[in-house]
Motif scaffolding. Sequence first.
Motif, PDB file in Angstrom:
ATOM      1  N   VAL A 187      -0.797   4.808  -0.464  1.00 54.74           N
ATOM      2  CA  VAL A 187      -1.669   4.762  -1.643  1.00 54.74           C
ATOM      3  C   VAL A 187      -3.030   4.189  -1.250  1.00 54.74           C
ATOM      4  O   VAL A 187      -3.396   3.058  -1.605  1.00 54.74           O
ATOM      5  N   THR A 188      -3.790   5.001  -0.515  1.00 51.70           N
ATOM      6  CA  THR A 188      -5.126   4.584  -0.061  1.00 51.70           C
ATOM      7  C   THR A 188      -6.171   5.664  -0.260  1.00 51.70           C
ATOM      8  O   THR A 188      -7.294   5.529   0.233  1.00 51.70           O
ATOM      9  N   GLU A 189      -5.804   6.738  -0.961  1.00 49.33           N
ATOM     10  CA  GLU A 189      -6.759   7.818  -1.207  1.00 49.33           C
ATOM     11  C   GLU A 189      -7.739   7.420  -2.317  1.00 49.33           C
ATOM     12  O   GLU A 189      -7.371   6.683  -3.244  1.00 49.33           O
TER      13      GLU A 189
ATOM     14  N   ASN B 271       0.806  -1.215   0.000  1.00 50.75           N
ATOM     15  CA  ASN B 271       0.000   0.000   0.000  1.00 50.75           C
ATOM     16  C   ASN B 271       0.844   1.273   0.000  1.00 50.75           C
ATOM     17  O   ASN B 271       0.308   2.369   0.150  1.00 50.75           O
ATOM     18  N   GLU B 272       2.158   1.113  -0.161  1.00 55.53           N
ATOM     19  CA  GLU B 272       3.058   2.259  -0.106  1.00 55.53           C
ATOM     20  C   GLU B 272       3.897   2.376  -1.369  1.00 55.53           C
ATOM     21  O   GLU B 272       4.176   1.390  -2.047  1.00 55.53           O
ATOM     22  N   LEU B 273       4.313   3.612  -1.647  1.00 57.33           N
ATOM     23  CA  LEU B 273       5.256   3.911  -2.712  1.00 57.33           C
ATOM     24  C   LEU B 273       6.279   4.891  -2.152  1.00 57.33           C
ATOM     25  O   LEU B 273       5.916   5.847  -1.467  1.00 57.33           O
TER      26      LEU B 273
ATOM     27  N   GLY C 211      -6.241   5.247   4.479  1.00 57.83           N
ATOM     28  CA  GLY C 211      -5.492   4.622   5.567  1.00 57.83           C
ATOM     29  C   GLY C 211      -5.912   3.206   5.881  1.00 57.83           C
ATOM     30  O   GLY C 211      -5.227   2.502   6.616  1.00 57.83           O
ATOM     31  N   HIS C 212      -7.033   2.745   5.310  1.00 58.16           N
ATOM     32  CA  HIS C 212      -7.486   1.376   5.503  1.00 58.16           C
ATOM     33  C   HIS C 212      -6.951   0.547   4.330  1.00 58.16           C
ATOM     34  O   HIS C 212      -7.296   0.786   3.177  1.00 58.16           O
ATOM     35  N   LEU C 213      -6.143  -0.439   4.647  1.00 57.63           N
ATOM     36  CA  LEU C 213      -5.316  -1.098   3.638  1.00 57.63           C
ATOM     37  C   LEU C 213      -6.056  -2.196   2.887  1.00 57.63           C
ATOM     38  O   LEU C 213      -6.998  -2.803   3.399  1.00 57.63           O
ATOM     39  N   ILE C 214      -5.581  -2.463   1.661  1.00 54.74           N
ATOM     40  CA  ILE C 214      -6.072  -3.595   0.892  1.00 54.74           C
ATOM     41  C   ILE C 214      -4.947  -4.624   0.775  1.00 54.74           C
ATOM     42  O   ILE C 214      -3.817  -4.378   1.204  1.00 54.74           O
TER      43      ILE C 214
END
Length: 391
Positions: free
Chosen positions: A317-319, A296-298, A332-335
């Motif tokens: 990357v959760t927007e 979920n991050e870059l 902020g809630h992850l996949i």
Amino acid sequence: MSEPLRVGMVGYAFMGAAHSQAWRTVNHVYDLPAPVRMQVLSGRSATAVSAAADRLGWAEHTDDWRTLLDRDDVDLIDICAPGDVHAEIAIAALAAGKHVLCEKPLANSVAEAREMVKAASAARAFGVRAMCGFNYRRVPAVALMRQMIAEGRLGTIRHVRASYLQDWIVDPEFPLVWRLRKEVAGSGALGDIGAHIVDLTQFVTGRSITSVCALTETFVKSRPLPSSSAGLSAAGGSSESGEVTVDDAVLFLARLGDGVVGTYEATRFATGRKNGLHVEINGSLGTLAFDFERMNELQYYSLDAPVEEQGFTRILVTEPTHPYMSVWWPPGHLIGYEHTFTHQAHDLVQAIAAGDDPAPSFADALQVQLVLDAVARSAETSAWTVVEEDS
């Protein structure tokens, strides 16, 4: 397109379970132009496929995939079986007027892949679509990386650095499952996980690998024969052994278009690494880095920032404005991993409904196959080898 898209799937192990999760979920997440129906699951064992159909949510099951070809209630065939049957199933399905989703790598050889591309091209004239399943394209952070590179945020691309590290066959007593047999799998780490980083780096940079210099190694030459096998696991028990006929690890240098250079490593012997996929792109204006274990991050480094403020920035990357994220949870809630397959199912259904060509196409997957072939040929001679062009 308003009638349901009825899916028949071949295979029910690791990838079959992942694809089933996607087909179960996609209707509930997206407002699709047509609902998806999980019509029939196919597998070789009547008993096992029956249990899998109940567990995974399929309406019916069969132990002969060929029966799917004549069924009017199957519109799409999803191929999650081992690579040695990809070409036969896909070509027959396309000829029967069925859309096709085929797991990667597309085939076990360039010759098979080319025949699949020809079949897809012929079927396209009748509105039948084909796609290859490179699911990591559908990670939101990866899609954002591609978008930022296309916008010129990194300037001139110079370096591609990619690795895919696993350790599930480190134990020499791990049985000789199908993924370790060339006649079934085509290759080892090269095709199984190396294909992913080849496709992913070409996808995000928009550049194709043109030549390679490679080496491969098989660390454990023989293994116990399995008493049973399923995907990435197997039950041992046999006192007999068989030869490992694929690579355990592959490393190669690469040249991409526009003077870009790259380094690639794929191994299933990186002790302690479970699914360590890492890609870093260096450019004249900055760097982007992606690590699947933090999917979920870059990570982004920009030379545009003042010197005293320069450093890697973590983009979460959760927007809802990020690729694919608008249908999921609040920021902020992850996949997770399974969501990439749901995104894949959505994109395929949308393309079929719109009459568009889905991506990656079989032609895109053939290009990856040509890179894998060049790597294998280079490893035999330790020489720079040109990637053949599509023909």
